[in-house]
Design an enzyme around this catalytic site. Structure first.
Site, PDB file in Angstrom:
ATOM      1  N   HIS A 105       0.910  -1.158   0.000  1.00 55.27           N
ATOM      2  CA  HIS A 105       0.000   0.000   0.000  1.00 55.27           C
ATOM      3  C   HIS A 105       0.942   1.199   0.000  1.00 55.27           C
ATOM      4  CE1 HIS A 105      -3.874   1.981   1.730  1.00 55.27           C
ATOM      5  NE2 HIS A 105      -3.016   2.958   1.494  1.00 55.27           N
ATOM      6  N   HIS A 119       3.261   4.074   0.516  1.00 51.68           N
ATOM      7  CA  HIS A 119       3.557   4.853   1.714  1.00 51.68           C
ATOM      8  C   HIS A 119       4.894   5.549   1.558  1.00 51.68           C
ATOM      9  CE1 HIS A 119       5.045   0.735   2.263  1.00 51.68           C
ATOM     10  NE2 HIS A 119       6.040   1.233   2.972  1.00 51.68           N
TER      11      HIS A 119
HETATM   12  P1  AMP Z   1       8.294  -0.856   3.566  1.00 52.79           P
HETATM   13  O1  AMP Z   1       9.425  -1.796   3.809  1.00 52.79           O
HETATM   14  O2  AMP Z   1       8.695   0.392   2.820  1.00 52.79           O
HETATM   15  O3  AMP Z   1       7.095  -1.536   2.940  1.00 52.79           O
HETATM   16  O4  AMP Z   1       7.863  -0.307   4.978  1.00 52.79           O
HETATM   17  C1  AMP Z   1       6.856  -0.849   5.751  1.00 52.79           C
HETATM   18  C2  AMP Z   1       6.929  -0.175   7.087  1.00 52.79           C
HETATM   19  O5  AMP Z   1       5.727  -0.419   7.783  1.00 52.79           O
HETATM   20  C3  AMP Z   1       8.075  -0.677   7.974  1.00 52.79           C
HETATM   21  O6  AMP Z   1       8.934   0.416   8.310  1.00 52.79           O
HETATM   22  C4  AMP Z   1       7.352  -1.235   9.199  1.00 52.79           C
HETATM   23  O7  AMP Z   1       8.051  -0.988  10.403  1.00 52.79           O
HETATM   24  C5  AMP Z   1       6.031  -0.499   9.140  1.00 52.79           C
HETATM   25  N1  AMP Z   1       4.895  -1.168   9.783  1.00 52.79           N
HETATM   26  C6  AMP Z   1       4.522  -2.459   9.649  1.00 52.79           C
HETATM   27  N2  AMP Z   1       3.402  -2.701  10.358  1.00 52.79           N
HETATM   28  C7  AMP Z   1       3.052  -1.530  10.952  1.00 52.79           C
HETATM   29  C8  AMP Z   1       1.993  -1.120  11.811  1.00 52.79           C
HETATM   30  N3  AMP Z   1       1.038  -1.977  12.219  1.00 52.79           N
HETATM   31  N4  AMP Z   1       1.961   0.165  12.235  1.00 52.79           N
HETATM   32  C9  AMP Z   1       2.919   1.025  11.846  1.00 52.79           C
HETATM   33  N5  AMP Z   1       3.927   0.720  11.024  1.00 52.79           N
HETATM   34  C10 AMP Z   1       4.010  -0.547  10.582  1.00 52.79           C
END
Ligand code: AMP
Length: 118
Positions: free
Chosen positions: A93, A95
């Site tokens: 998703h 971000h």
């Molecule tokens: P990416 O590797 O760019 O897809 O980053 C995903 C990010 O989402 C990582 O930095 C995780 O620490 C973060 N993440 C995963 N689950 C959660 C959650 N429930 N709430 C907040 N951040 C999350």
């Protein structure tokens, strides 16, 4: 439904810092710096590859507002958008990582020998 859609729908809790009609900013669960916020569109978009220029334009303003709100706009910060497998995207998703609150290093990004890039 994807993990971040569940946060948008309040099915799982998110530590929300800021919200607008179309975007949400919440703290990363595993912060890499004193400030580590994720900015997402409320509408599901898989990745940067699919985002429209119109949504990106609106998101840009929201990210600027988030940076100001958490007081890192003047001191500086880093925006990271991991895209796809090689980009290290774990949550499918769109971000943006908004990272700051300290002087950031620029680490090696691969295990490959930098000399091979020249
Ligand atoms: P990416 O590797 O760019 O897809 O980053 C995903 C990010 O989402 C990582 O930095 C995780 O620490 C973060 N993440 C995963 N689950 C959660 C959650 N429930 N709430 C907040 N951040 C999350």
């Amino acid at each position: 439904m994807c993990l971040f859609c569940k946060i948008v729908n309040k099915e799982i809790p998110g530590n929300v810092e800021m919200e607008s009609e179309n975007f949400l900013a919440f703290h990363d669960i595993n912060p890499k710096a004193p400030v580590h916020i994720l900015v997402i569109p409320k509408k599901h978009v898989d990745s940067f590859n699919e985002v429209s220029p119109e949504m990106m334009a609106e998101m840009t303003t929201f990210i600027q507002d988030v940076a100001e709100h958490v007081d890192i706009k003047e001191s500086g910060f880093r925006l990271i958008c991991n895209v796809g497998e090689n980009g290290g995207q774990e949550v499918n998703h769109l971000h943006w990582h908004v990272i700051g609150g300290a002087k950031l290093r620029f680490p090696h990004l691969t295990d490959a020998d930098p000399k091979d890039f020249l």
